[in-house]
Design an enzyme around this catalytic site. Structure first.
Site, PDB file in Angstrom:
ATOM      1  CE  LYS A  12      21.158 -10.320 -21.688  1.00 30.40           C
ATOM      2  NZ  LYS A  12      21.451  -9.857 -23.057  1.00 30.40           N
ATOM      3  CG  ASP A  58      23.526 -14.687 -23.976  1.00 27.68           C
ATOM      4  OD1 ASP A  58      22.339 -14.430 -24.267  1.00 27.68           O
ATOM      5  OD2 ASP A  58      24.046 -15.815 -24.112  1.00 27.68           O
ATOM      6  NE  ARG A 183      -9.651  13.278   2.592  1.00 25.98           N
ATOM      7  CZ  ARG A 183      -8.423  13.653   2.239  1.00 25.98           C
ATOM      8  NH1 ARG A 183      -8.245  14.449   1.181  1.00 25.98           N
ATOM      9  NH2 ARG A 183      -7.374  13.256   2.936  1.00 25.98           N
ATOM     10  CD  GLN A 231       0.329  14.626   4.209  1.00 25.63           C
ATOM     11  OE1 GLN A 231      -0.869  14.353   4.206  1.00 25.63           O
ATOM     12  NE2 GLN A 231       0.810  15.705   3.623  1.00 25.63           N
ATOM     13  CG  ASN A 257      -5.149  12.345  -1.904  1.00 20.35           C
ATOM     14  OD1 ASN A 257      -6.113  11.617  -2.120  1.00 20.35           O
ATOM     15  ND2 ASN A 257      -5.139  13.266  -0.952  1.00 20.35           N
ATOM     16  CG  HIS A 259      -7.231  14.488  -5.772  1.00 21.58           C
ATOM     17  ND1 HIS A 259      -6.996  14.656  -4.427  1.00 21.58           N
ATOM     18  CD2 HIS A 259      -6.122  14.956  -6.404  1.00 21.58           C
ATOM     19  CE1 HIS A 259      -5.800  15.190  -4.248  1.00 21.58           C
ATOM     20  NE2 HIS A 259      -5.254  15.386  -5.437  1.00 21.58           N
TER      21      HIS A 259
END
Length: 310
Positions: A12, A58, A183, A231, A257, A259
Site C-alpha cells: 500500500k 488494506d 555568479r 560539481q 543548476n 540558472h
C-alpha cells in the site's frame, strides 16, 4: 510457457499518517507519508490468481496506523524498522520488506509576549506552521537478517549570491555561454545517504540527531565552498558529511543548476554589473543536472544511481 515472472512486489503506497504526542500542554507532530512494498513467494498469485500467500494491501495500511499508535513515531527510520521487521517476521511468504517514508516538518508558532496577548489567552504550545523547506525521506529494507537504511532529503532550495565562478570550459561552434567570474549558484538539493548499520547486533544510530547533523554539514559545506563548478560544491558537501558522521558511508546527490542569467539592460542605458548588485532572470528550464555519489574510501556503492534523478 513463453514467459516467466521477474522481480515483483506489492503493498500500500502513500499512507498519510499524522501522530500527535501530548506532553502535558505541549504537543509534538510527526507527519509521514509511508509506502510499503513486500516481496517473497508470490508466483502463484501472478500465475493462477491464488491469494493464499497474499497479505491484503488494506492490512498493510491498517498496520501502519496501528503501529503509529502502539509504537509511536520516534523517527522516520525507527518507524520504518518496526514495520519492516513486523512484515517479514510475521508472514512466512514475505521475505523482504521495503518501507519508504517522506516526513513533512512543522514548526511551532511563536506566540505574543505577555503584554500583547489578548484577554484570556494562555501560552500556546499546540499551534504549528508547515515548514516550506525540504521533505525528509527514508527507505528501510529488511530481508529477515540484514538491514539497509537510506535516508536523505529533497527540495531543499539553497543559493549563494556570490563566491561562484564558471570558466575555462570546452567551447565549440555551438557555445554561446559567456564565462562568469561572479555568479549566483542555486540548486534544489536531492540527497540520499546510506548508513553502515546493517545488523541488529550493531549499535543503532540516533536517527534524529544523524539527520540534523548531516543536514547541517551539507549546508555549511555549500555556504563555505568557493565554487568553480557545481560539481566541486557537490563533492565538498558529500565529503563534509562522510568525514563528520561515522555512521554514514555513502551519499548520492542530484543537483539541478538553477540558472540565474544577468539581464541585458543596456537598451535602457543601464549597466547591470554584479559588483553593483545585479538584476537576474531566474530560468526554470532547461537546467543543468549534476549528479554524483561520494563514498567513504574502500566502501562499495549501493545507492541506486536512479534513486535521486529524473
Amino acid at each position: 510457457m513463453p514467459t516467466i515472472l521477474g522481480q515483483n512486489q506489492y503493498g500500500k503506497a502513500e499512507n498519510r499518517v499524522v501522530k500527535i504526542t501530548r506532553d502535558g500542554d505541549t504537543h509534538h507532530i510527526k507527519d509521514l507519508n509511508v509506502s510499503v512494498a513486500l516481496s517473497g513467494d508470490m508466483d502463484d498469485v501472478h500465475y493462477s490468481g491464488s491469494n493464499a500467500n497474499v497479505l491484503p494491501t488494506d492490512t498493510t495500511k491498517n498496520t501502519v496506523f496501528a503501529f503509529a499508535k502502539e509504537h509511536g513515531i520516534e523517527s522516520a527510520e525507527q518507524f520504518g524498522i518496526h514495520l519492516a521487521r513486523h512484515f517479514v517476521s510475521s508472514q512466512e511468504p514475505i521475505h523482504r520488506a521495503r518501507i519508504r517514508i517522506e516526513e513533512y516538518s512543522w514548526e511551532r508558532i511563536a506566540t505574543s509576549d505577555g503584554n500583547s496577548k489578548f484577554i484570556g489567552a494562555d501560552e500556546v504550545r499546540h499551534s504549528f506552521a508547515r515548514k516550506g523547506m525540504e521533505t525528509r525521506v527514508s527507505q528501510i529494507t529488511y530481508d529477515g537478517e540484514n538491514w539497509e537504511v537510506i535516508s536523505g532529503l529533497k527540495d531543499l532550495t539553497v543559493m549563494n549570491s556570490t563566491n561562484s565562478e564558471f570558466w575555462g570550459y570546452v567551447k565549440d561552434k555551438y557555445t554561446t555561454l559567456k564565462e562568469a567570474y561572479d555568479r549566483i549558484l542555486a540548486t534544489d538539493v536531492s540527497a540520499r545517504w546510506r548508513y553502515n548499520w546493517t545488523s541488529d547486533e550493531q549499535r543503532m544510530p540516533n536517527w534524529e540527531k544523524s539527520y540534523e547533523q548531516a543536514r547541517k554539514h551539507m549546508l555549511q559545506a555549500f555556504a563555505e565552498t568557493y565554487s568553480l563548478s557545481l560539481q566541486q560544491t557537490l563533492y565538498q558537501m558529500g565529503s563534509r558529511i562522510i568525514n563528520s558522521r561515522s555512521e554514514i558511508d555513502e551519499i548520492r546527490f542530484s543537483l539541478p543548476n538553477n540558472h540565474h542569467f544577468l539581464v541585458d539592460l543596456e537598451p535602457f542605458g543601464l549597466k547591470n554589473d554584479t559588483a553593483d548588485g545585479a538584476v537576474y532572470f531566474a530560468a526554470d528550464r532547461p537546467y543543468g543536472l549534476i549528479e554524483a555519489t561520494v563514498l567513504r574510501d574502500g566502501v562499495e556503492p549501493k545507492i541506486p544511481v536512479d534513486m535521486t534523478n529524473l
